[in-house]
Design a protein around this motif. Structure first.
Motif, PDB file in Angstrom:
ATOM      1  N   ARG A  84       0.830  -1.205   0.000  1.00 35.62           N
ATOM      2  CA  ARG A  84       0.000   0.000   0.000  1.00 35.62           C
ATOM      3  C   ARG A  84       0.870   1.263   0.000  1.00 35.62           C
ATOM      4  O   ARG A  84       0.576   2.216  -0.707  1.00 35.62           O
ATOM      5  N   TYR A  87       2.314   1.667  -3.435  1.00 37.27           N
ATOM      6  CA  TYR A  87       1.255   2.142  -4.323  1.00 37.27           C
ATOM      7  C   TYR A  87       0.983   3.625  -4.095  1.00 37.27           C
ATOM      8  O   TYR A  87       0.832   4.389  -5.046  1.00 37.27           O
ATOM      9  N   GLU A 157      -9.111   3.974 -10.074  1.00 34.97           N
ATOM     10  CA  GLU A 157     -10.117   3.618  -9.070  1.00 34.97           C
ATOM     11  C   GLU A 157     -10.283   2.104  -8.987  1.00 34.97           C
ATOM     12  O   GLU A 157     -10.398   1.546  -7.886  1.00 34.97           O
ATOM     13  N   THR A 158     -10.272   1.421 -10.126  1.00 38.64           N
ATOM     14  CA  THR A 158     -10.381  -0.032 -10.144  1.00 38.64           C
ATOM     15  C   THR A 158      -9.179  -0.666  -9.461  1.00 38.64           C
ATOM     16  O   THR A 158      -9.316  -1.608  -8.679  1.00 38.64           O
ATOM     17  N   ALA A 159      -7.979  -0.153  -9.748  1.00 36.24           N
ATOM     18  CA  ALA A 159      -6.766  -0.680  -9.116  1.00 36.24           C
ATOM     19  C   ALA A 159      -6.812  -0.494  -7.604  1.00 36.24           C
ATOM     20  O   ALA A 159      -6.432  -1.396  -6.842  1.00 36.24           O
ATOM     21  N   GLU A 160      -7.299   0.653  -7.149  1.00 34.24           N
ATOM     22  CA  GLU A 160      -7.404   0.899  -5.708  1.00 34.24           C
ATOM     23  C   GLU A 160      -8.380  -0.060  -5.054  1.00 34.24           C
ATOM     24  O   GLU A 160      -8.102  -0.614  -3.995  1.00 34.24           O
ATOM     25  N   SER A 161      -9.529  -0.288  -5.677  1.00 32.44           N
ATOM     26  CA  SER A 161     -10.509  -1.200  -5.077  1.00 32.44           C
ATOM     27  C   SER A 161      -9.995  -2.637  -5.102  1.00 32.44           C
ATOM     28  O   SER A 161     -10.234  -3.402  -4.169  1.00 32.44           O
ATOM     29  N   THR A 162      -9.262  -3.003  -6.153  1.00 26.15           N
ATOM     30  CA  THR A 162      -8.671  -4.340  -6.222  1.00 26.15           C
ATOM     31  C   THR A 162      -7.632  -4.517  -5.127  1.00 26.15           C
ATOM     32  O   THR A 162      -7.571  -5.564  -4.476  1.00 26.15           O
ATOM     33  N   LEU A 163      -6.822  -3.492  -4.899  1.00 25.54           N
ATOM     34  CA  LEU A 163      -5.812  -3.546  -3.845  1.00 25.54           C
ATOM     35  C   LEU A 163      -6.468  -3.683  -2.479  1.00 25.54           C
ATOM     36  O   LEU A 163      -6.020  -4.471  -1.646  1.00 25.54           O
ATOM     37  N   GLN A 164      -7.547  -2.948  -2.255  1.00 28.13           N
ATOM     38  CA  GLN A 164      -8.250  -3.052  -0.977  1.00 28.13           C
ATOM     39  C   GLN A 164      -8.857  -4.444  -0.800  1.00 28.13           C
ATOM     40  O   GLN A 164      -8.795  -5.016   0.288  1.00 28.13           O
ATOM     41  N   ALA A 165      -9.432  -4.997  -1.857  1.00 27.20           N
ATOM     42  CA  ALA A 165     -10.015  -6.338  -1.777  1.00 27.20           C
ATOM     43  C   ALA A 165      -8.925  -7.374  -1.508  1.00 27.20           C
ATOM     44  O   ALA A 165      -9.122  -8.306  -0.715  1.00 27.20           O
ATOM     45  N   ALA A 166      -7.773  -7.206  -2.134  1.00 27.98           N
ATOM     46  CA  ALA A 166      -6.657  -8.124  -1.898  1.00 27.98           C
ATOM     47  C   ALA A 166      -6.171  -8.026  -0.458  1.00 27.98           C
ATOM     48  O   ALA A 166      -5.824  -9.030   0.160  1.00 27.98           O
TER      49      ALA A 166
END
Length: 191
Positions: A84, A87, A157-166
């Motif tokens: 994080r 990123y 935004e998609t990359a951020e949500s994917t990172l949070q889900a991971a």
């Protein structure tokens, strides 16, 4: 439209200043990454020494398993925190570059628009269709840029949500692994 040597020098100076500004931002991002990595190395070394001491002080295999179980979740959480931070640094640096690009594009767009307007005013008779084509091309380029900018923002935004889900999935997996290892250690102790 002819440019004076002063205008050319001013444009060159502005471009050099922009380049220096971007270079400075890039170095700031690299410096943050180096600082982060040094901190991670220091912390990891200290924790590994402490964990080795705990393992060496363990009285039996069950205690070693319990130590291992207690380390699984923190390691996964630290790995996600590190990811994080990396990123965030990359995102911040990219954001600075994007701001500069947007300012440069807006300034250049104004200059081109003024050039086209100047050409339109001084154009010979019959050049109206050429001026209209140039204006249409500029408008299409601006629309294309806006579309790319929107798509880029959506990708971020998609990359951020994917990172949070991971991060959530990794944390849950680490908790489960820690619980499994702890149960195995307890089971081994009971046997």
């Amino acid at each position: 439209m002819n440019f004076t040597p002063e205008q050319v020098a001013a444009v060159h100076k502005a471009n050099v200043e922009t380049l220096f500004g971007l270079t400075t931002k890039a170095f700031e991002g690299i410096e943050k990454l180096v600082e982060l990595n040094l901190q991670v190395v220091k912390t990891t070394f200290t924790e590994n020494v402490d964990n080795a001491r705990k393992a060496l002080a363990a009285k039996d295999a069950q205690e070693i398993l319990a130590i291992h179980a207690s380390l699984v979740q923190p390691i996964a959480e630290k790995a996600m925190a590190y990811s994080r931070h990396v990123y965030d640094i990359a995102s911040e640096t990219q954001s600075e570059f994007t701001k500069v690009a947007e300012v440069q594009l807006a300034e250049n767009s104004k200059k081109i628009q003024a050039l086209v307007e100047s050409f339109a005013k001084n154009a010979p008779a019959g050049a109206e269709s050429t001026v209209a084509i140039v204006k249409s091309a500029i408008s299409a380029a601006n629309n294309a840029y806006e579309s790319v900018q929107k798509a880029t923002k959506q990708a971020v935004e998609t990359a951020e949500s994917t990172l949070q889900a991971a991060a959530v999935a990794t944390s849950k997996a680490a908790e489960q692994e820690g619980a499994t290892a702890g149960a195995a250690a307890k089971k081994s102790t009971a046997a």
